[in-house]
Write an enzyme that holds these catalytic residues in place. Structure first.
Site, PDB file in Angstrom:
ATOM      1  N   HIS A 126       0.816  -1.217   0.000  1.00 30.74           N
ATOM      2  CA  HIS A 126       0.000   0.000   0.000  1.00 30.74           C
ATOM      3  C   HIS A 126       0.852   1.270   0.000  1.00 30.74           C
ATOM      4  CE1 HIS A 126       0.453  -0.102   4.511  1.00 30.74           C
ATOM      5  NE2 HIS A 126       0.459   1.216   4.337  1.00 30.74           N
ATOM      6  N   ASP A 174       0.099  -7.633   1.497  1.00 30.90           N
ATOM      7  CA  ASP A 174       0.547  -6.240   1.576  1.00 30.90           C
ATOM      8  C   ASP A 174       2.074  -6.144   1.616  1.00 30.90           C
ATOM      9  OD1 ASP A 174       0.232  -3.520   1.577  1.00 30.90           O
ATOM     10  OD2 ASP A 174      -0.070  -3.344   3.733  1.00 30.90           O
ATOM     11  N   GLY A 197       3.474   6.446   8.299  1.00 31.06           N
ATOM     12  CA  GLY A 197       4.831   6.569   7.785  1.00 31.06           C
ATOM     13  C   GLY A 197       5.713   5.418   8.218  1.00 31.06           C
ATOM     14  N   ASN A 198       5.299   4.683   9.274  1.00 26.44           N
ATOM     15  CA  ASN A 198       6.029   3.482   9.682  1.00 26.44           C
ATOM     16  C   ASN A 198       5.730   2.292   8.783  1.00 26.44           C
ATOM     17  OD1 ASN A 198       6.043   4.691  12.858  1.00 26.44           O
ATOM     18  ND2 ASN A 198       7.803   3.463  12.221  1.00 26.44           N
ATOM     19  N   SER A 199       4.703   2.405   7.946  1.00 23.72           N
ATOM     20  CA  SER A 199       4.303   1.276   7.107  1.00 23.72           C
ATOM     21  C   SER A 199       5.466   0.804   6.248  1.00 23.72           C
ATOM     22  CB  SER A 199       3.133   1.678   6.201  1.00 23.72           C
ATOM     23  OG  SER A 199       1.971   1.912   6.948  1.00 23.72           O
ATOM     24  N   LEU A 240      -6.027 -25.690  -3.070  1.00 25.27           N
ATOM     25  CA  LEU A 240      -6.699 -26.966  -2.819  1.00 25.27           C
ATOM     26  C   LEU A 240      -7.992 -27.101  -3.596  1.00 25.27           C
ATOM     27  CD1 LEU A 240      -6.109 -29.450  -1.111  1.00 25.27           C
ATOM     28  CD2 LEU A 240      -7.334 -28.383   0.787  1.00 25.27           C
ATOM     29  N   GLY A 241      -8.604 -25.992  -3.987  1.00 25.62           N
ATOM     30  CA  GLY A 241      -9.811 -26.052  -4.808  1.00 25.62           C
ATOM     31  C   GLY A 241     -11.069 -26.405  -4.040  1.00 25.62           C
TER      32      GLY A 241
END
Length: 559
Positions: A179, A209, A281-283, A338-339
């Site tokens: 992000h 992410d 801002g730490n992301s 696995l479906g």
């Protein structure tokens, strides 16, 4: 009158016995301190003096000094077991001095943490200014050009954002959040020494992410290593370094508050919760253990104000490393598939399936053309283990399968109930995994396929468990927007005060199974319910399908 020498001996003996029996309750006063006095609280004030006893004579003093011997406990061992012991902490313990300083640790890691800035052009319709034209040769044209400063009337604007990241390879491989760089036109990495480098996107994954960037440094960069997030425990100290509010190189410290958090951010939520200060801002920044290894990637916070309130979340390194390796190698993820479609095992479902616990994930559907579309797994199977790992809940299985290599033949431990009269039996089947990214395309194509030609069942209608049921026909298909290939028995109405209504059953749902046995007519449903009632069963396990085809188990009390 007892002779004086004998009284002295008895007095000494009595004092010795008193000290030995009452020493556990009172500590002896030091020789240079007065003996402690007992204070009796909450005594009323009285103006009259309390009568004092007559002073003892020298001969009687020894006899009055002899106290009554206390009654010894019936069981000395039992009394000692009931006493509470205090453990003395050493003088230099963490209780008195707090955590050890992390200045040396932080100093060696700061150069590996970077700031990630991005720029993006967005179109803002209606805000563009049409170009201004002055008469040919007019000096106003230069003024108009400077005023608009390149605005061509399209309404384009440049949006910038800041985040964090960290170097995992000296050659210039950087990890951050998806992000942080999503939809960016340009990505710039800012280093601790003030230098900047343009970055290219190697790969990104929206489900976890995570994004991987590549820069071309003039010399090898300072890099950090990943640690094993499975080894950290609740209460362990951790340190976050990042770029909160644009303040690069900010260090904060805290502990691991919890593990395995699900915040509904994606299908593989398994976050580490920490109280180390994490802000905007730490992301994308790292969460270090006290050995300087990355155990998490900071990605989210819970805050009503936008600032840290001590509830931050990090992607565990064990989950991140597998995704990062795939992005570096392929530029995309290649997850196992696995479906099947799953549902959580609730108390009602466990009771209906005859299970002792609510662990595992119940199979609610088999994707046509998927890896499990060969009869190995069936609707109603409860998966309790996969490839040697225990499956505690329905959210565990997708993550475990996704981390398993595509094409691997994995053993699946299941509980299968083959009849209503027998308990679920443990068994193991094998499934060769497909690729999730291909499976998503298959499922999308299945949704677009034309409906099959329907059969023409009779319009028989019955009522049971507070529901009115009917065989499916073209009229009911149109009324409840059922697809042409829908089979089973349709619920035409539900009594408001019935148990079926309390369980969330609505008109338009279709009943596929009763007690894990398929049904094709309303009369068959009523017959099976009557059979369960005659057997003394108090609940009926129904397999329901919504109008969009989603399946779920519902346990309805038999009235």
């Amino acid at each position: 009158m007892i002779p004086t020498p004998l009284r002295s001996i008895l007095t000494a003996l009595a004092l010795a016995l008193t000290a030995s029996t009452s020493g556990a309750a009172f500590a002896q006063a030091p020789s240079d301190q007065p003996a402690p006095t007992q204070t009796i609280p909450d005594q009323p004030d009285d103006d009259q003096a309390t009568p004092q006893p007559a002073p003892a004579t020298p001969d009687d003093a020894a006899e009055q000094a002899v106290p009554a011997l206390p009654v010894p406990p019936a069981d000395d061992d039992a009394a000692s077991e009931q006493s509470t012991k205090l453990v003395e902490e050493p003088a230099n313990s963490a209780f008195s001095h707090g955590p050890k300083a992390v200045s040396d640790l932080a100093e060696g890691l700061l150069d590996a943490v970077v700031n990630v800035s991005t720029a993006q052009s967005i179109d803002t319709p209606g805000r563009g200014i049409p170009p201004l034209q002055a008469p040919e040769g007019s000096p106003l044209q230069d003024f108009f050009d400077d005023l608009l400063n390149g605005d061509k009337g399209s309404g384009d604007q440049r949006v910038q954002s800041l985040g964090s990241g960290f170097v995992i390879d000296p050659s210039g491989i950087i990890v951050t959040n998806n992000h942080v760089i999503a939809d960016a036109d340009t990505i710039t990495v800012n280093f601790a020494d003030g230098s900047q480098l343009d970055a290219k996107l190697v790969g990104k994954d929206s489900k976890t992410d995570i994004a991987v960037l590549k820069v071309e440094p003039p010399k090898p960069l300072k890099a950090v290593d990943f640690g094993d997030s499975d080894h950290i425990r609740i209460g362990d100290w951790v340190m976050a370094i990042g770029n909160p509010f644009g303040l690069g190189g900010s260090v904060s410290i805290g502990i691991v508050s919890a593990r395995g958090r699900n915040i509904n951010a994606g299908p593989y939520d398994n976050f580490i919760q920490t109280d180390a200060a994490i802000n905007r801002g730490n992301s994308g920044g790292p969460l270090f253990d006290m050995n300087g290894n990355v155990v998490g990637i900071n990605t989210a916070i819970i805050s009503p104000t936008g600032g840290s309130i001590g509830i931050g979340f990090s992607i565990p390194s064990k989950l991140a490393v597998n995704v990062i390796d795939q992005l570096r190698k392929y530029g995309e993820t290649r997850r196992g598939w696995l479906g099947i479609r799953l549902e959580a095992v609730t108390d009602d479902i466990a009771d209906g399936l005859g299970l002792d616990t609510t662990r595992g994930a119940v199979v609610m559907g088999i994707v046509p053309g998927g890896p499990s579309d060969n009869g190995t797994l069936k609707v109603g199977d409860v998966i309790v283990g996969f490839d040697g790992q225990a499956v505690e809940g329905s959210r565990d299985l997708p993550r475990i399968v996704a981390e398993t290599p595509v094409g691997k033949t994995a053993k699946v431990d299941i509980l299968r109930k083959e009849s209503t009269s027998e308990p679920a039996k443990p068994m193991t089947v094998e499934v060769t995994l497909g690729r999730l990214e291909d499976g998503e395309k298959i499922m999308a194509e299945n949704d677009r396929q034309p409906d099959a030609t329907p059969s023409a069942p009779s319009a028989t209608s019955v009522e049971t468990l507070g529901m009115k049921l009917a065989d499916i026909d073209d009229t009911l298909r149109k009324q409840f927007s059922l697809s042409k290939d829908t089979t089973g028995v349709v619920v035409t109405s539900v009594a408001p005060s019935s148990s079926a209504a309390e369980k969330g059953i609505e008109a338009g749902s279709t009943i596929k199974e009763v007690a894990q046995e398929k049904v094709s007519s309303a009369a068959e449903v009523a017959e099976k319910i009557d059979k369960l009632r005659s057997e003394g069963r108090r609940n009926a396990l129904l397999l329901l399908a919504a109008s969009n085809g989603d399946l779920r188990f519902v346990v309805v009390p038999i009235e």
